[in-house]
Design a protein around this motif. Structure first.
Motif, PDB file in Angstrom:
ATOM      1  N   THR A 161     -46.794-117.698 -22.327  1.00  0.00           N
ATOM      2  CA  THR A 161     -45.338-117.592 -22.467  1.00  0.00           C
ATOM      3  C   THR A 161     -44.747-116.707 -21.380  1.00  0.00           C
ATOM      4  O   THR A 161     -43.693-117.018 -20.806  1.00  0.00           O
ATOM      5  N   LEU A 162     -45.418-115.618 -21.065  1.00  0.00           N
ATOM      6  CA  LEU A 162     -44.909-114.705 -20.034  1.00  0.00           C
ATOM      7  C   LEU A 162     -45.048-115.309 -18.634  1.00  0.00           C
ATOM      8  O   LEU A 162     -44.242-115.018 -17.752  1.00  0.00           O
ATOM      9  N   CYS A 163     -46.056-116.153 -18.426  1.00  0.00           N
ATOM     10  CA  CYS A 163     -46.145-116.882 -17.152  1.00  0.00           C
ATOM     11  C   CYS A 163     -44.936-117.785 -16.977  1.00  0.00           C
ATOM     12  O   CYS A 163     -44.338-117.855 -15.900  1.00  0.00           O
ATOM     13  N   TYR A 164     -44.580-118.497 -18.037  1.00  0.00           N
ATOM     14  CA  TYR A 164     -43.386-119.335 -17.996  1.00  0.00           C
ATOM     15  C   TYR A 164     -42.149-118.485 -17.719  1.00  0.00           C
ATOM     16  O   TYR A 164     -41.294-118.860 -16.909  1.00  0.00           O
ATOM     17  N   ALA A 165     -42.043-117.364 -18.424  1.00  0.00           N
ATOM     18  CA  ALA A 165     -40.875-116.500 -18.249  1.00  0.00           C
ATOM     19  C   ALA A 165     -40.764-116.030 -16.809  1.00  0.00           C
ATOM     20  O   ALA A 165     -39.664-115.983 -16.237  1.00  0.00           O
ATOM     21  N   TYR A 166     -41.888-115.692 -16.213  1.00  0.00           N
ATOM     22  CA  TYR A 166     -41.883-115.209 -14.829  1.00  0.00           C
ATOM     23  C   TYR A 166     -41.362-116.286 -13.878  1.00  0.00           C
ATOM     24  O   TYR A 166     -40.556-116.016 -12.984  1.00  0.00           O
ATOM     25  N   VAL A 167     -41.811-117.513 -14.101  1.00  0.00           N
ATOM     26  CA  VAL A 167     -41.368-118.627 -13.262  1.00  0.00           C
ATOM     27  C   VAL A 167     -39.889-118.924 -13.486  1.00  0.00           C
ATOM     28  O   VAL A 167     -39.117-119.107 -12.534  1.00  0.00           O
ATOM     29  N   LEU A 168     -39.471-118.953 -14.731  1.00  0.00           N
ATOM     30  CA  LEU A 168     -38.108-119.365 -15.069  1.00  0.00           C
ATOM     31  C   LEU A 168     -37.060-118.337 -14.664  1.00  0.00           C
ATOM     32  O   LEU A 168     -35.912-118.695 -14.382  1.00  0.00           O
ATOM     33  N   LEU A 169     -37.429-117.067 -14.653  1.00  0.00           N
ATOM     34  CA  LEU A 169     -36.443-116.011 -14.424  1.00  0.00           C
ATOM     35  C   LEU A 169     -36.471-115.444 -13.007  1.00  0.00           C
ATOM     36  O   LEU A 169     -35.629-114.610 -12.670  1.00  0.00           O
ATOM     37  N   SER A 170     -37.434-115.871 -12.199  1.00  0.00           N
ATOM     38  CA  SER A 170     -37.539-115.346 -10.833  1.00  0.00           C
ATOM     39  C   SER A 170     -36.766-116.243  -9.873  1.00  0.00           C
ATOM     40  O   SER A 170     -37.128-117.408  -9.673  1.00  0.00           O
ATOM     41  N   ASN A 171     -35.729-115.686  -9.317  1.00  0.00           N
ATOM     42  CA  ASN A 171     -34.923-116.429  -8.359  1.00  0.00           C
ATOM     43  C   ASN A 171     -34.370-115.449  -7.318  1.00  0.00           C
ATOM     44  O   ASN A 171     -33.508-114.636  -7.646  1.00  0.00           O
ATOM     45  N   PRO A 172     -34.893-115.452  -6.099  1.00  0.00           N
ATOM     46  CA  PRO A 172     -35.829-116.445  -5.566  1.00  0.00           C
ATOM     47  C   PRO A 172     -37.274-116.214  -6.026  1.00  0.00           C
ATOM     48  O   PRO A 172     -37.639-115.104  -6.403  1.00  0.00           O
ATOM     49  N   LEU A 173     -38.043-117.300  -5.968  1.00  0.00           N
ATOM     50  CA  LEU A 173     -39.461-117.269  -6.308  1.00  0.00           C
ATOM     51  C   LEU A 173     -40.245-117.698  -5.083  1.00  0.00           C
ATOM     52  O   LEU A 173     -39.853-118.626  -4.383  1.00  0.00           O
ATOM     53  N   SER A 174     -41.352-117.030  -4.833  1.00  0.00           N
ATOM     54  CA  SER A 174     -42.173-117.358  -3.662  1.00  0.00           C
ATOM     55  C   SER A 174     -43.640-117.489  -4.053  1.00  0.00           C
ATOM     56  O   SER A 174     -44.058-117.049  -5.140  1.00  0.00           O
ATOM     57  N   LYS A 175     -44.415-118.070  -3.165  1.00  0.00           N
ATOM     58  CA  LYS A 175     -45.849-118.201  -3.399  1.00  0.00           C
ATOM     59  C   LYS A 175     -46.503-116.833  -3.503  1.00  0.00           C
ATOM     60  O   LYS A 175     -47.404-116.621  -4.329  1.00  0.00           O
TER      61      LYS A 175
END
Length: 603
Positions: free
Chosen positions: A459-473
């Motif tokens: 769930t926290l992996c999803y949260a990290y992806v969904l809430l990070s803007n910008p997101l980078s490799k």
């Protein structure tokens, strides 16, 4: 029946003979995944917590399992929800109230410190502080700079409130400020403070912001609790606040539910601010209307998957799945987050039920292999159509998220999300193997696996992806820096679930949870094991508090930390009164659902 309410059978005295069939799906035993809702760890017990189960108990378990499958609200009911607070009709009015509150914040800068602190605290408790994050941050920054000057620490109430607010917002303020309230000779907190109810209440609340090694805050908690417990319970505003805090501290509470409760209570306050109360009610109703639209979306999505209709062994409980998302991020601008995470929780619960109540070990091994390889062609190796349907739905959901993020930010999140799903399913498989061999894990083995199978890391992996803007490799590759802040809510969710579901009124055939594992390892009583688990929860909160203080106050780190802490808070909420997911007619649980999602404030 719970282990604490049934007649306890001595450890290793009575053997349990289990039928060859998979056990009945019981409720809410694997925290986040199984929390949302119910179920989990339905495995054989050998010498640990062996229980006699009468035919009446078996009938009760069967009836509860049957009742537990469906959500408390149907899709038809959800789609019929209407609110006069949706749309733009209230925009002008709410903006006017918002500007008035912003003016109050500005004026407070020239007022005594206590006025500034009380206003910020009030905005937060009313659930409207998200409108003023920048203004509040600037005020607290200025206050934190003055905090190092110990000239005004004569008032327990002001000192405790200031400490609490600064710690909540990540400022590394010292707890030494409370030494001013100790007697020079005895080294104890002054007995004369026992008459200061407001001061004691805020001292008690502040003590839960402690980190490891802050003994003075441990002393503060014991001291304040001693006197607060003696306060007259007369139904007044302050006495109700005290009772509420003693039940569960503010720092551990779900923000959205807390705002709903406090708005009701604030109407009784002698010094209530009518403008802010009206603002809070209207804002709550507007946000509730937004949540209803999110719920409609995910309920339609769930119906379209066909999983609830075709897999009659899974928990078809979308409303409960969605509730977790409000606990994590309730603010209206995070609708996409809520919609994706609600889908995630539904998929977690479906796959959890496949491992726990449906698949044979051979089938589960093939299913896990298919997840590990992450090749949709692996579906042909599965003999079971239910597993095939679940695998297709999972792949579609993950690929849709990955495609959106690549389209919007040109970052491939698929390997990151895939790895988290693999970890979860491999943890589920470990539990299935424990079941099939009758293996009783040690406490450490249990914790190592359960903090993954609880599904909080995913769930926290999803949260990290969904809430990070910008997101980078690079950000994805460096996610390991969040190991502590990710592990802590996982452990808290797991342990609160263990304590909560142990109070359920259903006698369960179950793999040992933390309480039983600790009893088995140490030969102690169940009460001693429970106390140990409570101590682990408190210690884990301290570690999480420390991790939050060590995080720079920048986005997206700050947002991610808030979600992680809210995940722990959500678990405390779900298991405060036994297991809300289990008892569908549980009055407290149903009232909470209605107040959060269906019933607006009267204005």
């Amino acid at each position: 029946m719970s282990l604490s309410t049934c007649s306890r059978v001595p450890v290793a005295v009575v053997a349990v003979t289990l039928p060859q069939a998979r056990p009945l799906r019981s409720v809410a035993t694997n925290a986040f995944a199984r929390a949302s809702c119910g179920g989990g760890h339905r495995h054989k017990l050998r010498s640990v917590a062996a229980l006699k189960t009468s035919s009446d108990d078996q009938n009760l378990v069967q009836q509860s399992a049957d009742d537990n499958r469906d959500s408390i609200w149907s899709n038809d009911y959800i789609q019929s929800m209407e609110s006069k607070y949706s749309g733009e009709a209230n925009t002008e009015h709410i903006n006017k109230l918002k500007e008035d509150a912003r003016t109050m914040l500005k004026k407070a800068e020239d007022e005594p410190l206590i006025n500034q602190l009380e206003l910020i605290d009030l905005l937060e408790r009313l659930g409207i502080s998200y409108h003023f994050e920048d203004e509040i941050q600037k005020n607290l920054e200025r206050i934190s700079q003055a905090h190092s000057k110990p000239t005004h620490y004569k008032d327990l109430y002001a000192t405790s409130l200031e400490f609490k607010l600064l710690r909540q917002h990540g400022y590394k303020v010292t707890s030494d400020v409370f030494k001013a309230f100790k007697d020079d000779k005895s080294g104890q907190f002054k007995a004369s403070l026992g008459k200061d109810c407001k001061g004691l209440l805020n001292l008690y609340e502040a003590s839960f912001l402690a980190v490891e090694g802050e003994n003075i805050l441990e002393e503060a908690r014991s001291f304040s609790k001693k006197y607060l417990s003696k306060q007259k319970k007369d139904g007044t505003y302050l006495s109700l606040l005290v009772a509420h805090a003693l039940e569960l501290p503010l720092h551990w509470r779900m923000p959205r539910m807390e705002a709903r409760w406090f708005i009701d209570l604030y109407q009784q306050c002698q010094y209530m601010n009518p403008a802010l109360l009206h603002f809070a009610k209207l804002d709550f109703n507007i946000v509730q209307a937004t949540h209803q639209q999110d719920l409609k979306f995910v309920s339609r999505w769930w119906m379209n998957t066909g999983l609830g209709k075709n897999l009659n062994f899974i928990r078809d409980k979308m409303i409960e799945h969605f509730l977790w998302t409000i606990g994590l991020m309730y603010e209206p601008q995070h609708g996409y987050f809520r919609r994706v995470v609600a889908q995630l929780v539904a998929l977690i619960t479906t796959i959890d039920d496949i491992y726990d109540t449906y698949g044979t070990l051979d089938q589960l091994q093939l299913f896990t292999d298919a997840i590990v390889r992450w090749d949709i062609n692996e579906v042909d190796r599965l003999s079971d159509n239910y597993m095939k349907m679940s695998l297709f739905t999972l792949h579609n959901s993950v690929c849709e998220i990955a495609a959106k993020h690549f389209r919007d930010q040109e970052v491939n999140v698929l390997p990151f999300i895939k790895k988290a799903w693999i970890d979860l399913c491999e943890a589920y498989l470990v539990e299935a193997k424990w079941y099939n061999t009758g293996y009783v894990p040690t406490m450490q083995e249990y914790i190592n696996n359960a903090t993954i199978s609880v599904a909080a890391p995913l769930t926290l992996c999803y949260a990290y992806v969904l809430l990070s803007n910008p997101l980078s490799k690079d950000m994805l590759n460096n996610f390991h820096q969040y190991s502590v802040i990710s592990h802590c809510p996982s452990l808290i969710t797991r342990l609160t679930n263990d304590l909560g579901t142990s109070l359920a009124k259903i006698r369960q055939v179950d793999v040992p949870k933390s309480i039983e594992c600790y009893v088995h390892d140490n030969g102690c009583s169940e009460d001693e094991a429970r106390e140990h688990v409570r101590g682990l929860i408190e210690a884990t909160w301290k570690k999480m508090n420390k991790a939050s203080l060590e995080s720079p106050l920048t986005m997206p780190k700050k947002t991610f930390h808030r979600v992680a802490v809210n995940l722990a808070r959500m678990s405390q909420f779900m298991y405060l009164h036994s297991d809300g997911h289990f008892f569908q007619d549980f009055t407290i649980y149903k009232n909470d659902m209605l107040s959060l999602l269906a019933n607006p404030f009267e204005i």
